[in-house]
Write a protein that holds these residues in place. Sequence first.
Motif, PDB file in Angstrom:
ATOM      1  N   ARG A 155       0.849  -1.185   0.000  1.00  0.00           N
ATOM      2  CA  ARG A 155       0.000   0.000   0.000  1.00  0.00           C
ATOM      3  C   ARG A 155       0.886   1.238   0.000  1.00  0.00           C
ATOM      4  O   ARG A 155       2.085   1.177   0.323  1.00  0.00           O
ATOM      5  CB  ARG A 155      -0.917   0.010   1.226  1.00  0.00           C
ATOM      6  CG  ARG A 155      -0.181   0.039   2.549  1.00  0.00           C
ATOM      7  CD  ARG A 155      -1.110  -0.261   3.720  1.00  0.00           C
ATOM      8  NE  ARG A 155      -0.334  -0.400   4.960  1.00  0.00           N
ATOM      9  CZ  ARG A 155      -0.152   0.578   5.839  1.00  0.00           C
ATOM     10  NH1 ARG A 155      -0.689   1.770   5.611  1.00  0.00           N
ATOM     11  NH2 ARG A 155       0.567   0.382   6.930  1.00  0.00           N
ATOM     12  N   VAL A 157       1.457   4.923   1.656  1.00  0.00           N
ATOM     13  CA  VAL A 157       1.166   5.884   2.719  1.00  0.00           C
ATOM     14  C   VAL A 157       1.773   7.211   2.274  1.00  0.00           C
ATOM     15  O   VAL A 157       2.996   7.316   2.102  1.00  0.00           O
ATOM     16  CB  VAL A 157       1.744   5.440   4.071  1.00  0.00           C
ATOM     17  CG1 VAL A 157       1.433   6.478   5.146  1.00  0.00           C
ATOM     18  CG2 VAL A 157       1.186   4.075   4.473  1.00  0.00           C
ATOM     19  N   GLU A 181      -3.355   5.829   1.294  1.00  0.00           N
ATOM     20  CA  GLU A 181      -3.769   6.490   2.535  1.00  0.00           C
ATOM     21  C   GLU A 181      -2.989   7.778   2.712  1.00  0.00           C
ATOM     22  O   GLU A 181      -1.762   7.807   2.557  1.00  0.00           O
ATOM     23  CB  GLU A 181      -3.509   5.560   3.723  1.00  0.00           C
ATOM     24  CG  GLU A 181      -3.805   6.170   5.077  1.00  0.00           C
ATOM     25  CD  GLU A 181      -3.378   5.281   6.231  1.00  0.00           C
ATOM     26  OE1 GLU A 181      -3.638   5.666   7.383  1.00  0.00           O
ATOM     27  OE2 GLU A 181      -2.758   4.216   5.969  1.00  0.00           O
TER      28      GLU A 181
END
Length: 282
Positions: A155, A157, A181
């Motif tokens: 993912r 960040v 995110e």
Amino acid sequence: MLNFYLDDDKRARAEAGLGIFGAVVGVMRAAGWAVRYCGQQDMVAGEGYHLVYNRAVDGRFCFSLRRCYLDKFFRIEATNDRWDWEVAGLPFFAAPGQAWFQRYWRERLFGGLAIAQGGYIFMPLQGKLLQQRHFQTASPIEMIHATLAADPARRIVATLHPREIYSDAELEALRGIERFELVKGSLPVLAGCDYVVTQNSSMALTGFFADKPAVLFARIDFHHIAASVGQLGVAEAFEAVHRPQPYASYLHWFFKRQALASSGDGHQAQIADRLRTHGWPL
């Protein structure tokens, strides 16, 4: 004559002999030059040689003085664009025995933060998320999607730049992206990431002090040991980012051998040599 373009605070430091501004003035006066102060944003004009601080240069004998990422390190360049600085075109050859510099600055930059592999990519975003600028290989929003496609296991960040103002359209483009995110606070995220992906944020260079690899989607002066999309393409850059790199050697070369120090042994001679390289008759 040196025409030095500084705000009131930097001019006071120059006159007091403090920091890089005082060092430059000391070099010029020792060489018999007069120093004329101008406002930091004044138009470059008049006879003599001109030194501006962190702004575009104007004219043959106008040069930019700019901080080189860390306190006490600076560069004097014929352009204010970091990707066109002289160091960007120099070859880097690793040399052993310079680990002390990385260790010293790692402690100063990261303090008590644990350096770890958290299974995610850190992406420090900069400005103009929907626009591809001339020094970039893709817009920042395209960079996000290219990264997710190139690394389906991790993912992202990400952080927004604290001094940028983002439009509603830019913020809307970030909403709903899977495995993406937004957070606040860069250093803790950097300390725990597997690697950095960015256009050319200085956070990638900071990551080198923690042995964090980087993929760059834009030109910059510290590209030498990063995986550059502009040089390699997306697929090869994301393969290359996992190869070991001589971080300690590179950081010593980049700062101690290529940048100007504002204090320390021989720092004024270093500044004088740099100005002579630019054709100043010192």
